[in-house]
Design a protein around this motif. Structure first.
Motif, mmCIF file in Angstrom:
data_model
loop_
_atom_site.group_PDB
_atom_site.id
_atom_site.type_symbol
_atom_site.label_atom_id
_atom_site.label_comp_id
_atom_site.label_asym_id
_atom_site.label_seq_id
_atom_site.Cartn_x
_atom_site.Cartn_y
_atom_site.Cartn_z
ATOM 1 N N MET A 1 0.855 -1.180 0.000
ATOM 2 C CA MET A 1 0.000 0.000 0.000
ATOM 3 C C MET A 1 0.896 1.236 0.000
ATOM 4 S SD MET A 1 -3.277 0.963 2.274
ATOM 5 C CE MET A 1 -4.083 -0.352 1.428
ATOM 6 N N ALA A 2 0.555 2.211 -0.768
ATOM 7 C CA ALA A 2 1.352 3.425 -0.883
ATOM 8 C C ALA A 2 1.114 4.345 0.307
ATOM 9 C CB ALA A 2 0.977 4.161 -2.165
ATOM 10 N N VAL A 3 2.174 5.024 0.693
ATOM 11 C CA VAL A 3 2.071 5.994 1.780
ATOM 12 C C VAL A 3 1.717 7.331 1.166
ATOM 13 C CG1 VAL A 3 3.320 7.125 3.639
ATOM 14 C CG2 VAL A 3 3.766 4.736 3.144
ATOM 15 N N ILE A 4 0.750 8.019 1.738
ATOM 16 C CA ILE A 4 0.271 9.284 1.188
ATOM 17 C C ILE A 4 0.840 10.434 2.004
ATOM 18 C CG2 ILE A 4 -1.761 10.700 0.737
ATOM 19 C CD1 ILE A 4 -3.292 8.131 0.376
ATOM 20 N N GLY A 5 1.654 11.252 1.379
ATOM 21 C CA GLY A 5 2.162 12.468 1.998
ATOM 22 C C GLY A 5 2.784 12.258 3.373
ATOM 23 N N GLY A 6 3.400 11.109 3.606
ATOM 24 C CA GLY A 6 4.053 10.867 4.879
ATOM 25 C C GLY A 6 3.090 10.631 6.028
ATOM 26 N N VAL A 7 1.812 10.438 5.735
ATOM 27 C CA VAL A 7 0.812 10.250 6.792
ATOM 28 C C VAL A 7 0.970 8.882 7.437
ATOM 29 C CG1 VAL A 7 -1.660 10.092 7.264
ATOM 30 C CG2 VAL A 7 -0.805 11.817 5.693
ATOM 31 N N GLY A 8 1.337 7.896 6.661
ATOM 32 C CA GLY A 8 1.484 6.548 7.187
ATOM 33 C C GLY A 8 0.450 5.626 6.582
ATOM 34 N N GLU A 9 0.204 4.533 7.275
ATOM 35 C CA GLU A 9 -0.750 3.561 6.764
ATOM 36 C C GLU A 9 -1.938 3.418 7.703
ATOM 37 O OE1 GLU A 9 0.807 -0.094 5.330
ATOM 38 O OE2 GLU A 9 2.601 0.835 4.540
ATOM 39 N N GLY A 10 -2.401 4.516 8.200
ATOM 40 C CA GLY A 10 -3.559 4.508 9.081
ATOM 41 C C GLY A 10 -4.847 4.350 8.303
ATOM 42 N N PRO A 11 -5.961 4.317 8.997
ATOM 43 C CA PRO A 11 -7.248 4.101 8.322
ATOM 44 C C PRO A 11 -7.626 5.215 7.354
ATOM 45 C CG PRO A 11 -7.561 4.565 10.658
ATOM 46 C CD PRO A 11 -6.092 4.410 10.429
ATOM 47 N N VAL A 12 -7.247 6.447 7.663
ATOM 48 C CA VAL A 12 -7.606 7.554 6.774
ATOM 49 C C VAL A 12 -6.830 7.459 5.466
ATOM 50 C CG1 VAL A 12 -7.581 10.061 6.489
ATOM 51 C CG2 VAL A 12 -8.254 9.068 8.676
ATOM 52 N N SER A 13 -5.538 7.179 5.557
ATOM 53 C CA SER A 13 -4.748 7.072 4.326
ATOM 54 C C SER A 13 -5.182 5.869 3.506
ATOM 55 C CB SER A 13 -3.250 7.001 4.635
ATOM 56 O OG SER A 13 -2.954 5.851 5.393
ATOM 57 N N GLN A 14 -5.562 4.777 4.146
ATOM 58 C CA GLN A 14 -6.075 3.620 3.420
ATOM 59 C C GLN A 14 -7.382 3.969 2.717
ATOM 60 O OE1 GLN A 14 -6.335 0.393 6.203
ATOM 61 N NE2 GLN A 14 -4.123 0.173 6.359
ATOM 62 N N PHE A 15 -8.236 4.722 3.385
ATOM 63 C CA PHE A 15 -9.501 5.163 2.796
ATOM 64 C C PHE A 15 -9.244 6.010 1.554
ATOM 65 C CE2 PHE A 15 -12.897 8.398 2.588
ATOM 66 C CZ PHE A 15 -13.985 7.573 2.412
ATOM 67 N N VAL A 16 -8.275 6.919 1.651
ATOM 68 C CA VAL A 16 -7.949 7.787 0.516
ATOM 69 C C VAL A 16 -7.407 6.967 -0.641
ATOM 70 C CG1 VAL A 16 -6.416 9.642 -0.257
ATOM 71 C CG2 VAL A 16 -7.582 9.833 1.937
ATOM 72 N N VAL A 17 -6.540 6.008 -0.363
ATOM 73 C CA VAL A 17 -5.957 5.182 -1.422
ATOM 74 C C VAL A 17 -7.039 4.359 -2.108
ATOM 75 C CG1 VAL A 17 -4.429 3.215 -1.859
ATOM 76 C CG2 VAL A 17 -3.656 5.088 -0.416
ATOM 77 N N ILE A 18 -7.935 3.769 -1.337
ATOM 78 C CA ILE A 18 -9.008 2.956 -1.920
ATOM 79 C C ILE A 18 -9.922 3.813 -2.787
ATOM 80 C CG2 ILE A 18 -11.078 1.621 -1.364
ATOM 81 C CD1 ILE A 18 -9.489 0.556 1.092
ATOM 82 N N ASN A 19 -10.284 5.000 -2.295
ATOM 83 C CA ASN A 19 -11.153 5.891 -3.079
ATOM 84 C C ASN A 19 -10.456 6.373 -4.339
ATOM 85 O OD1 ASN A 19 -13.450 5.716 -1.564
ATOM 86 N ND2 ASN A 19 -12.954 7.452 -0.279
ATOM 87 N N LYS A 20 -9.140 6.591 -4.252
ATOM 88 C CA LYS A 20 -8.388 7.005 -5.433
ATOM 89 C C LYS A 20 -8.415 5.890 -6.479
ATOM 90 C CE LYS A 20 -3.859 8.371 -7.046
ATOM 91 N NZ LYS A 20 -2.440 8.253 -6.826
ATOM 92 N N GLN A 21 -8.252 4.648 -6.056
ATOM 93 C CA GLN A 21 -8.274 3.526 -6.981
ATOM 94 C C GLN A 21 -9.657 3.384 -7.621
ATOM 95 O OE1 GLN A 21 -7.045 0.355 -4.413
ATOM 96 N NE2 GLN A 21 -4.866 0.813 -4.639
ATOM 97 N N ILE A 22 -10.702 3.561 -6.838
ATOM 98 C CA ILE A 22 -12.068 3.478 -7.372
ATOM 99 C C ILE A 22 -12.315 4.583 -8.392
ATOM 100 C CG2 ILE A 22 -14.512 3.702 -6.763
ATOM 101 C CD1 ILE A 22 -13.799 2.324 -4.085
ATOM 102 N N ALA A 23 -11.856 5.791 -8.076
ATOM 103 C CA ALA A 23 -12.032 6.922 -8.991
ATOM 104 C C ALA A 23 -11.262 6.700 -10.284
ATOM 105 C CB ALA A 23 -11.584 8.213 -8.320
#
Length: 59
Positions: A1-23
């Motif tokens: 899973m990719a790290v977003i802006g140094g936030v880490g792999e928490g639930p919010v960043s996972q949510f953003v990554v999943i929504n980005k993939q769906i979009a």
């Protein structure tokens, strides 16, 4: 899973990554749809509205 802006792999960043993939998937599907049948959108716009039968204006 990719790290977003140094936030880490928490639930919010996972949510953003999943929504980005769906979009991205949705956008790719739209692009493929337009490439396969460019006139489809025009045909849909030209169809009469299903609500036009309710609007009966007599002058």
């Amino acid at each position: 899973m990719a790290v977003i802006g140094g936030v880490g792999e928490g639930p919010v960043s996972q949510f953003v990554v999943i929504n980005k993939q769906i979009a991205e998937t949705a956008i790719k599907e739209k692009i493929i749809d337009v490439m396969e049948d460019p006139a489809k959108n025009i045909r849909q716009i030209q169809q009469p509205s299903p609500f036009s039968q309710f609007i009966d204006i007599k002058v």
